[in-house]
Design an enzyme around this catalytic site. Sequence first.
Site, PDB file in Angstrom:
ATOM      1  N   ASP A   3       0.826  -1.201   0.000  1.00 35.07           N
ATOM      2  CA  ASP A   3       0.000   0.000   0.000  1.00 35.07           C
ATOM      3  C   ASP A   3       0.862   1.253   0.000  1.00 35.07           C
ATOM      4  O   ASP A   3       1.873   1.326   0.712  1.00 35.07           O
ATOM      5  CB  ASP A   3      -0.897  -0.032   1.248  1.00 35.07           C
ATOM      6  CG  ASP A   3      -1.809   1.170   1.347  1.00 35.07           C
ATOM      7  OD1 ASP A   3      -2.749   1.258   0.545  1.00 35.07           O
ATOM      8  OD2 ASP A   3      -1.575   2.022   2.223  1.00 35.07           O
TER       9      ASP A   3
ATOM     10  N   GLU B  14      13.872 -14.848  -1.653  1.00 37.61           N
ATOM     11  CA  GLU B  14      14.204 -16.004  -0.806  1.00 37.61           C
ATOM     12  C   GLU B  14      13.072 -17.017  -0.779  1.00 37.61           C
ATOM     13  O   GLU B  14      13.300 -18.223  -0.671  1.00 37.61           O
ATOM     14  CB  GLU B  14      14.482 -15.539   0.622  1.00 37.61           C
ATOM     15  CG  GLU B  14      15.821 -14.885   0.851  1.00 37.61           C
ATOM     16  CD  GLU B  14      15.996 -14.561   2.325  1.00 37.61           C
ATOM     17  OE1 GLU B  14      15.734 -15.471   3.171  1.00 37.61           O
ATOM     18  OE2 GLU B  14      16.360 -13.420   2.648  1.00 37.61           O
TER      19      GLU B  14
END
Length: 548
Positions: free
Chosen positions: A198, A259
């Site tokens: 956001d 990752e």
Amino acid sequence: MAWWRGAVIYQIYPRSFADANGDGIGDLPGITARLDHVARLGADAIWISPFFKSPMQDFGYDVADYRDVDPIFGTLADFDALLARAHALGLKVIIDQVLSHTSDQHAWFVESRTSRDNPKADWYVWADPKPDGTPPTNWLSVFGGSAWQWDSRRRQYYLHSFLTSQPDLNFHNEAVRAALLGEVRYWCERGVDGFRFDACNHQFHDAALRDNPPAQTEEQRSVSTVRPDNPYAMQRHLYDKSQPDNLAFLEDLRAVLDEFGAASVGEVGDENAPPLMAAYTEEGRRLHMAYSFALLTRDGSAAHLRAQVEALEGELDRTGGWGCWALSNHDVPRIASRWAVNGERDERQVRQLLALLLTLRGSVSLYQGEELGLPEADVPFELLQDPYGKAFWPEFKGRDGCRTPMPWHAQAPQAGFNANGAAPWLPLGEGHAALAVDVQEANPFSTLAWARQLLTWRRAEPRLRVGEICFHDAPEPLLVFERRRSEGGPALVLAFNLGAEPMRFTWPDTVPDLVPLSSAAPLPAPADWGRELTLPPFGIALAATDDV
């Protein structure tokens, strides 16, 4: 190919999707119970607006605890069950992360405001007043008034780009950045497939606290993120957001995402969004996708649509980035009303706009209820919940009109939003029950059926999911573009009559020889196929080039 590239992401506003416990507020178990609907629609992923612990001053976008579910939505176990069910249905799960600010009830801010020398004293943006006691800069809040709030405990102002109860975090502080990356890692470890970030261009401010200059031209005052009667539109926001420091943080964020193989989409609310979106999504370095407010405005003209798409595509070509388009979300009036040519919802236009959204280049964010063609609800002031709407009433009626409950069963109390018919947090939209899911399920010619056909077509058509886009000159209200594979070959050519009157036109000379494709897609073939044809009101023509 990465799953997110060209994906259709279905946005769920949890308060209004489905209420499983009958308290009038949608919740995580309610979402879980209705995921079959999203899977049957053909979406690739869901994006869930914030469900974290919050005082709900901004309905979840004021986070008090990044790692816990607010009790009104359920528990962490409920989220885990939702995640498992979504994955079983083949749906990816994207969650909304608000990193630019927190709630003033977050433990970090509670500590930060106690003194000027506590361990988290510099975790938020604090500044002394000017000699006359006024705020440090002229920066404005999106929600009205100064972006600075006086705090009597520290005898300083703190920055809030939105509500006063949403203090901005200080991204110039390395410890803050590390802590936020830890919050993202927590949800990656829990198994989410991605994040919607956001207000991600609000994550840094100008450390020198320079004043914003005034917006001096009409173009500068045309801020797509706010209405023109909002004072926020009277400034050029050069120093309170969209700072270059953010690029390095986004690279650190991408490292965490990589990752775990998690995807990301950033919300970029800026007057010059295309270059930012291109920089933020530079291939392999920062966010995976970004979207702006470019098509969330009142302007639905062919010229505006073409200009916005071409502006973004031109920038993305430079960086190898990727866009994500939306016509509606939880912050703007629903598209069925916002772009209504004659002031009222028109089924033909609703269907056309779905087709337009799903044939643009980039990924797609589809807001809950768009597949039903829901119009904007009229929420009276006495029932209004949105603080933004209350501040700007009556010129602006707030964001509640697009947040009313999802209608599931036409004849059930509250249209099946909950089992016991308890009054929901916002009233059901007038006429929404007649557009409920069960009604449209029974009609093979409904908007819902149309949406499913379009999503099925898009998923099977590489030219739509990841192909190139090229516009051709055409008179208003015609929008003509083609989609083709980057390696060449036959192109899909689409013409949209965005007007409410029939339009006779000739395919532009830049469009090569065409063949109709009535059997290859849900879009109907024109009755008078040829170089010249007439498109009915809100009509669509689909063809293919024969340059095999």
